[in-house]
Design an enzyme around this catalytic site. Sequence first.
Site, PDB file in Angstrom:
ATOM      1  N   GLY A 149      -7.144  -8.467  -4.289  1.00  0.00           N
ATOM      2  CA  GLY A 149      -7.545  -8.991  -2.991  1.00  0.00           C
ATOM      3  C   GLY A 149      -8.273  -7.920  -2.202  1.00  0.00           C
ATOM      4  O   GLY A 149      -9.374  -7.493  -2.570  1.00  0.00           O
ATOM      5  N   ASN A 194       0.865  -1.185   0.000  1.00  0.00           N
ATOM      6  CA  ASN A 194       0.000   0.000   0.000  1.00  0.00           C
ATOM      7  C   ASN A 194       0.899   1.230   0.000  1.00  0.00           C
ATOM      8  O   ASN A 194       2.117   1.123   0.161  1.00  0.00           O
ATOM      9  CB  ASN A 194      -0.972  -0.030   1.182  1.00  0.00           C
ATOM     10  CG  ASN A 194      -0.250  -0.125   2.506  1.00  0.00           C
ATOM     11  OD1 ASN A 194       0.416   0.813   2.936  1.00  0.00           O
ATOM     12  ND2 ASN A 194      -0.341  -1.284   3.142  1.00  0.00           N
ATOM     13  N   SER A 201      -3.844  -5.814  -6.601  1.00  0.00           N
ATOM     14  CA  SER A 201      -5.134  -5.129  -6.361  1.00  0.00           C
ATOM     15  C   SER A 201      -6.355  -6.043  -6.324  1.00  0.00           C
ATOM     16  O   SER A 201      -7.455  -5.559  -6.055  1.00  0.00           O
ATOM     17  CB  SER A 201      -5.397  -4.008  -7.391  1.00  0.00           C
ATOM     18  OG  SER A 201      -4.643  -2.852  -7.119  1.00  0.00           O
ATOM     19  N   ASP A 259       1.051  -9.140   1.147  1.00  0.00           N
ATOM     20  CA  ASP A 259       2.037  -8.313   1.852  1.00  0.00           C
ATOM     21  C   ASP A 259       2.391  -8.941   3.200  1.00  0.00           C
ATOM     22  O   ASP A 259       3.580  -9.075   3.549  1.00  0.00           O
ATOM     23  CB  ASP A 259       1.481  -6.892   2.027  1.00  0.00           C
ATOM     24  CG  ASP A 259       2.507  -5.896   2.521  1.00  0.00           C
ATOM     25  OD1 ASP A 259       3.599  -6.303   2.948  1.00  0.00           O
ATOM     26  OD2 ASP A 259       2.209  -4.686   2.498  1.00  0.00           O
TER      27      ASP A 259
HETATM   28  P1  ADP Z   1      -4.244  -5.939  -2.803  1.00  0.00           P
HETATM   29  O1  ADP Z   1      -4.348  -5.093  -1.558  1.00  0.00           O
HETATM   30  O2  ADP Z   1      -3.330  -5.335  -3.856  1.00  0.00           O
HETATM   31  O3  ADP Z   1      -5.572  -6.342  -3.325  1.00  0.00           O
HETATM   32  P2  ADP Z   1      -3.892  -8.588  -1.591  1.00  0.00           P
HETATM   33  O4  ADP Z   1      -2.687  -9.123  -0.904  1.00  0.00           O
HETATM   34  O5  ADP Z   1      -5.106  -8.399  -0.751  1.00  0.00           O
HETATM   35  O6  ADP Z   1      -3.417  -7.226  -2.318  1.00  0.00           O
HETATM   36  O7  ADP Z   1      -4.277  -9.523  -2.806  1.00  0.00           O
HETATM   37  C1  ADP Z   1      -3.582  -9.584  -4.011  1.00  0.00           C
HETATM   38  C2  ADP Z   1      -3.629 -10.992  -4.517  1.00  0.00           C
HETATM   39  O8  ADP Z   1      -2.633 -11.764  -3.848  1.00  0.00           O
HETATM   40  C3  ADP Z   1      -4.962 -11.704  -4.261  1.00  0.00           C
HETATM   41  O9  ADP Z   1      -5.308 -12.421  -5.427  1.00  0.00           O
HETATM   42  C4  ADP Z   1      -4.615 -12.670  -3.129  1.00  0.00           C
HETATM   43  O10 ADP Z   1      -5.427 -13.835  -3.176  1.00  0.00           O
HETATM   44  C5  ADP Z   1      -3.199 -13.010  -3.471  1.00  0.00           C
HETATM   45  N1  ADP Z   1      -2.360 -13.608  -2.429  1.00  0.00           N
HETATM   46  C6  ADP Z   1      -2.512 -13.585  -1.092  1.00  0.00           C
HETATM   47  N2  ADP Z   1      -1.516 -14.275  -0.503  1.00  0.00           N
HETATM   48  C7  ADP Z   1      -0.712 -14.731  -1.489  1.00  0.00           C
HETATM   49  C8  ADP Z   1       0.477 -15.518  -1.551  1.00  0.00           C
HETATM   50  N3  ADP Z   1       1.062 -15.966  -0.449  1.00  0.00           N
HETATM   51  N4  ADP Z   1       1.019 -15.790  -2.776  1.00  0.00           N
HETATM   52  C9  ADP Z   1       0.457 -15.324  -3.909  1.00  0.00           C
HETATM   53  N5  ADP Z   1      -0.654 -14.588  -3.917  1.00  0.00           N
HETATM   54  C10 ADP Z   1      -1.247 -14.302  -2.743  1.00  0.00           C
END
Ligand code: ADP
Length: 179
Positions: free
Chosen positions: A127, A27, A125, A37
């Site tokens: 998630g 972010n 973005s 993250d």
């Molecule tokens: P944003 O705030 O940019 O939406 P998020 O972390 O919430 O970021 O989500 C971004 C993508 O990363 C989503 O599709 C989520 O399912 C995915 N994600 C979460 N954990 C992992 C991981 N360990 N490895 C790969 N992708 C992940």
Amino acid sequence: GPAMVRPVLVLGDITTQSVDAVVNAANTSLRPGGGVDGAITRAAGPEALADRERVIAEHGTPPLPTGEAVATIAGDLDARWIIHTAGPVYPGSARDADLLASCHRSVLRVADELGAGTVAFPAISTGIFGYPVEAAAPIAIAAVREADTAVEEVRFVLFSEHHLEVFREALDAPRRPVH
Ligand code: ADP
């Protein structure tokens, strides 16, 4: 110019990838958050977090404007760098698509500066930030394909079968210009 990048798609956890650079969907504060993250922050450990604090201290406000990218060391990850980028929070404005594309271009620009040949991206973005993956995937794929970069492998690491399927469709679809 350099050869066009054809992205590789895998289902998995981005924190276990062996690549030069792991991309973090951060972010704008660059403060550790949830989702990918949180997973990257935990897996990368204290030295990477300290490097992130250094970047926060050295940068302005916000430390990481939406659509831009910045690198830190990767700590305990099987990678050399984490490239952090802040995607748009959806729905934000008519610029959402361009900002999401900009994230991918900015990451590849930083990767070129570092000399990173292999780069693993999450679905930025899609998630917590709420961008529908059906809309985000074609933007991410097109931005990578059209980038002028020396990166040899871009790997999208998708965290669900659904995300993988949607990215697969975007990769296989006839190419359309990005607006
Ligand atoms: P944003 O705030 O940019 O939406 P998020 O972390 O919430 O970021 O989500 C971004 C993508 O990363 C989503 O599709 C989520 O399912 C995915 N994600 C979460 N954990 C992992 C991981 N360990 N490895 C790969 N992708 C992940």
